[in-house]
Design a protein around this motif. Structure first.
Motif, mmCIF file in Angstrom:
data_model
loop_
_atom_site.group_PDB
_atom_site.id
_atom_site.type_symbol
_atom_site.label_atom_id
_atom_site.label_comp_id
_atom_site.label_asym_id
_atom_site.label_seq_id
_atom_site.Cartn_x
_atom_site.Cartn_y
_atom_site.Cartn_z
ATOM 1 N N THR A 106 -13.102 -22.931 -13.316
ATOM 2 C CA THR A 106 -12.070 -22.069 -12.909
ATOM 3 C C THR A 106 -12.236 -21.536 -11.594
ATOM 4 O OG1 THR A 106 -12.022 -21.583 -15.357
ATOM 5 C CG2 THR A 106 -10.674 -20.218 -13.889
ATOM 6 N N PRO A 107 -11.442 -21.686 -10.792
ATOM 7 C CA PRO A 107 -11.862 -20.817 -9.390
ATOM 8 C C PRO A 107 -12.138 -19.533 -9.521
ATOM 9 C CG PRO A 107 -9.590 -21.726 -9.621
ATOM 10 C CD PRO A 107 -10.073 -21.760 -10.904
ATOM 11 N N LYS A 108 -13.123 -19.186 -8.713
ATOM 12 C CA LYS A 108 -13.727 -17.581 -8.630
ATOM 13 C C LYS A 108 -12.935 -16.617 -8.720
ATOM 14 C CE LYS A 108 -18.328 -16.157 -7.453
ATOM 15 N NZ LYS A 108 -19.276 -16.249 -6.565
ATOM 16 N N ASP A 109 -11.707 -16.484 -8.028
ATOM 17 C CA ASP A 109 -10.882 -15.337 -8.380
ATOM 18 C C ASP A 109 -10.049 -15.276 -9.511
ATOM 19 O OD1 ASP A 109 -9.850 -17.750 -7.008
ATOM 20 O OD2 ASP A 109 -8.076 -16.727 -5.908
ATOM 21 N N GLU A 110 -9.798 -16.323 -10.031
ATOM 22 C CA GLU A 110 -9.042 -16.671 -11.293
ATOM 23 C C GLU A 110 -10.039 -16.067 -12.375
ATOM 24 O OE1 GLU A 110 -6.325 -17.231 -12.399
ATOM 25 O OE2 GLU A 110 -6.770 -17.873 -14.489
ATOM 26 N N ILE A 111 -11.580 -16.416 -12.104
ATOM 27 C CA ILE A 111 -12.358 -15.842 -13.179
ATOM 28 C C ILE A 111 -12.426 -14.364 -13.104
ATOM 29 C CG2 ILE A 111 -14.954 -15.749 -13.629
ATOM 30 C CD1 ILE A 111 -15.211 -18.472 -12.869
ATOM 31 N N GLU A 112 -12.548 -13.908 -11.880
ATOM 32 C CA GLU A 112 -12.352 -12.419 -11.913
ATOM 33 C C GLU A 112 -11.173 -11.651 -12.361
ATOM 34 O OE1 GLU A 112 -14.201 -11.161 -8.177
ATOM 35 O OE2 GLU A 112 -13.442 -9.077 -8.574
ATOM 36 N N ARG A 113 -10.252 -12.498 -12.083
ATOM 37 C CA ARG A 113 -8.888 -11.996 -12.696
ATOM 38 C C ARG A 113 -8.865 -11.800 -14.030
ATOM 39 N NH1 ARG A 113 -4.101 -13.105 -14.086
ATOM 40 N NH2 ARG A 113 -4.606 -15.641 -14.092
ATOM 41 N N ARG A 114 -9.116 -12.819 -14.609
ATOM 42 C CA ARG A 114 -9.440 -12.799 -16.143
ATOM 43 C C ARG A 114 -10.287 -11.860 -16.821
ATOM 44 N NH1 ARG A 114 -8.931 -18.801 -18.688
ATOM 45 N NH2 ARG A 114 -7.458 -19.783 -17.177
ATOM 46 N N VAL A 115 -11.416 -12.024 -16.187
ATOM 47 C CA VAL A 115 -12.467 -11.016 -16.671
ATOM 48 C C VAL A 115 -12.066 -9.513 -16.819
ATOM 49 C CG1 VAL A 115 -14.835 -10.141 -16.636
ATOM 50 C CG2 VAL A 115 -14.352 -12.758 -16.487
ATOM 51 N N THR A 116 -11.583 -9.156 -15.485
ATOM 52 C CA THR A 116 -11.337 -7.553 -15.381
ATOM 53 C C THR A 116 -10.237 -7.331 -16.346
ATOM 54 O OG1 THR A 116 -10.238 -8.523 -13.221
ATOM 55 C CG2 THR A 116 -12.194 -6.962 -13.077
ATOM 56 N N GLU A 117 -9.018 -8.421 -16.585
ATOM 57 C CA GLU A 117 -8.117 -8.182 -17.262
ATOM 58 C C GLU A 117 -8.475 -8.105 -18.779
ATOM 59 O OE1 GLU A 117 -4.259 -10.809 -16.610
ATOM 60 O OE2 GLU A 117 -4.853 -11.364 -18.588
#
Ligand code: ADP
Ligand code: MG
Lengths: 374, 307
Positions: A106-117
């Motif tokens: 998964t792309p890094k920004d997508e990872i970050e988005r999902r984790v924060t969500e």
């Protein structure tokens, strides 16, 4: 779309122990299914087979229109939450949640988005930088649930996730997991959830449907209310409900054209409706079951035609809004659930008259233990 | 009325209990103090007894050769560094620096290979089912019980066939094959104590077996791996027999042999030089030990799963 279907699934452990005896089960897409049963009845084994952590030694498991017998766990579209949380101790909460996504490229920004969500949803945003040992049990379990959410699985698998928490936390986590299930549905990405527990209160409050298991076999699968009101057999009747259903050995007799249950000298008449269903059993031994709330006080039910019995009170458990009264009739112990506001104050060793609401009773075959009065 | 009386009695009892408790606790503290005083006295006494040879060694390394045998105390009359200077030069054509380098040429690859090979081997034994596992494990344990001496001659013959004599290969290469059964055994025991849930969670997260080992197990195995590295480092540093058998050219000698050499190079042994070099040889082991010790203690508490 992720229906989970078990077809004649069997499990024999390498040591020759047969843990699961060919079970059939269909779990609908987006359904919350609870596996419940006493310890050692193979709930975990079944769940782990669905996850792919245990080999299936017979039958097939289908997830979302695909037989997954040979599919590795990571490709089954599942996420699992373990009893001991199983957080990686050397990683922070954030890294724990991101770990699986990294392997999916998964792309890094997508990872970050999902984790924060997910962290937002579970209110663990301020824990993201902490390691598991710096968190309480409840916080760890929320991170573990978060780790499951970020993978956006089609099927969530929970193996007794709350049993290490204290009673109060357990209740709040229970609510949270239910909310999560509802929320995912509202967001248009419904997830199937399979939840293993030995706690029947959890099962009753959480499940859309409950699958009751015993020794590697399914006893009954139904909605919580149906399990309670229409138990398919003696095991389910005794397992669901607290205090447990009174179940005593009796005999079905015919007396003056009416059917009655005879327990030693106690005779309880069956209403017409029930009588019709069990007629074939006249003269045979049966198990007679009645829930505590269906044994009432003569004070609140004084004008019934029959089915009064006098019992000697042995234990009184005060709950405040209700009381559980244990009493003996000829060596058989029964529990009645009474409303203390509507009756006189009871004393131990006192003889007291109870009324059995036979419309609500259950009769089970003596040998097969199937419910024959439904 | 009755209730009030009861509560008074309770009050009294509680007070008594509290007082009793205080007394007991005070007594316990006093006893604790005496206990720990005795304990520390014994520990210190034994500690000095154990450390004295080392202290004497360090002291003696600063003495002149004549003084070593004439005085009993460990303090030299005056500090004489000639032991260090001449000792370092050695009686051979190489300085001690060469021998140190040689030692590390053996120790470093050996330690690294040992840690890797024992970890992988233990992972196999602790977590996988395969045919013949029981037999292999019994062989492993059997080698643990086998005295090393028995193997010397066949091993020597084998390495001679390989044309490995007078090289470091016979000392280093075996380490790549997890020959130290004790380390493997220790690692297996440690691994068995780690919860399997974590690895299962990692499998669901998409790890294959090697990724599970790399990302999940190795971080948790750190304390065990550090102890393996530590023991192997010390044992190899101190190994005398191995190099003695396989290394024949002076140029390739490690310090353990070089030290011995300084004792029989001439009829008159320069004890102060030998002792000075012994002190220097001790330093790497001590440094490594103190560095590793911290991680060692750190690592043990990171396994925490339950709350
Ligand atoms: N690895 C195993 N090898 C042999 N028997 C096992 C193994 N794991 C579980 N069992 C047995 O299978 C049965 C079901 O276990 P489990 O699924 O853990 O039960 P539950 O989760 O319902 O308490 C138990 O009798 C248990 O002893
Ligand atoms: Mg279980």
């Amino acid at each position: 779309m992720a229906e989970v279907i078990l077809k004649k699934v069997e499990k024999e452990y390498p040591n020759g122990f047969k843990a699961v005896h060919g079970i059939d089960l269909q779990i609908k897409d987006g359904e919350f299914m609870v596996f419940v049963g006493p310890s050692g009845c193979s709930k975990s084994t079944t769940l782990r087979m669905i996850a792919g952590l245990e080999d299936i030694t017979g039958g097939e498991i289908w997830i979302g229109n695909k037989c997954v017998n040979e599919v590795p766990p990571k490709d089954r579209g599942i996420a699992m939450v373990f009893q001991n949380y199983a957080l990686y101790p050397h990683m922070t909460a954030y890294e724990n949640m991101a770990f699986g996504l990294k392997f999916q490229k998964t792309p890094k920004d997508e990872i970050e988005r999902r984790v924060t969500e997910a962290a937002d949803k579970l209110e663990i945003t301020d824990l993201l930088k902490r390691k598991p040992k710096e968190m309480s049990g409840g916080q760890r379990q929320r991170v573990a649930v978060g780790r499951a959410i970020v993978r956006k699985p089609e099927v969530f698998l929970f193996d007794e996730p709350l049993s290490n928490l204290d009673a109060k936390l357990r209740v709040s986590m229970r609510v949270r997991i239910n909310q999560l299930h509802r929320q995912l549905k509202e967001e248009g990405q419904p997830a199937t959830m399979i939840y293993v527990t030995h706690d029947q209160v959890e099962a009753m409050t959480m499940g859309d449907r409950i699958c009751v298991m015993k020794l590697g076999e399914i006893m009954q699968v139904d909605t919580p209310l149906n399990l309670y009101n229409k138990p398919a057999n003696r095991f389910v009747a005794g397992f669901i409900g607290a205090p447990a259903m009174n179940i005593v050995k009796g005999e079905l007799i015919k007396k003056e054209g009416r059917l009655a249950v005879k327990i030693d000298a106690l005779e309880l008449e069956l209403p017409q409706e029930k009588a019709k269903k069990v007629e074939a059993y006249v003269g045979k031994n049966i198990w007679f079951g009645i829930r505590p709330e269906h044994i009432k006080s003569h004070e609140t039910h004084s004008n019934e035609a029959s089915n009064y019995a006098s019992g000697n009170i042995s234990i009184i458990e005060q709950m405040g809004n209700e009381e559980f009264v244990y009493f003996d009739i000829q060596g058989n112990q029964y529990i009645s659930r009474l409303n203390p506001d509507r009756i006189k104050k009871l004393n131990l060793s006192e003889d007291y008259s109870f009324w059995f609401d036979m419309n609500k009773c259950h009769i089970f075959d003596f040998d097969t233990e199937e419910n024959i009065s439904l | 009325m009755k209730a009030k009386q009861e509560s008074q009695i309770n009050h009294q009892e509680v007070n008594d209990l509290l007082e009793n408790d205080m007394l007991l606790r005070k007594r316990r503290i006093r006893r604790g103090k005496i206990n720990s005083a005795v304990r520390y006295a014994i520990l210190i006494a034994v500690g000095i007894l154990m450390l004295y040879p080392l202290v004497w060694l360090i002291g003696a390394s600063f003495k002149t050769n004549a003084e070593i045998f004439t005085s009993i105390g460990f303090m030299p009359k005056e500090f004489d560094f000639s032991g260090y200077i001449r000792g370092w030069k050695t009686s051979t054509e190489y300085t001690f620096a060469t021998y140190f380098a040689n030692t590390f040429k053996i120790v470093i690859p050996k330690v690294i290979l040992t840690v890797i090979s024992t970890t992988v081997t233990a992972y196999g034994f602790a977590r996988f089912k395969f045919k013949g596992k029981k037999l292999l494990f019994s062989i492993l344990i059997a080698t643990l019980l086998l005295p090393n001496v028995v193997l010397r001659i066949p091993q020597y013959l084998m390495y001679r066939e390989f044309n490995w004599l007078d090289s470091y290969k016979p000392l280093v290469v075996p380490a790549a094959f997890a020959v130290d059964a004790f380390f493997v055994f220790m690692m297996i025991q440690f691994m068995k104590g780690l919860p399997k849930d974590l690895e299962e969670a990692a499998v669901i997260d998409g790890c294959n077996s090697f990724q599970v080992l790399w990302y999940i197990l190795i971080p948790m195995l750190k304390p065990a791996m550090i102890s393996v590295a530590l023991f192997q480092f010390m044992w190899t540093m101190n190994d005398f027999l191995g190099p003695l058998i396989y290394i024949s050219s002076v140029k390739k000698y490690p310090v353990s042999i070089a030290l011995k050499m300084s004792m029989d190079a001439s009829t008159l042994v320069q004890w102060n030089q030998t002792l000075a070099m012994s002190v220097i040889v001790l330093i790497p082991s001590l440094v490594v030990f103190f560095i590793a010790q911290k991680h060692f203690v750190d690592g043990i508490s990171t396994t925490g799963m339950k709350g």
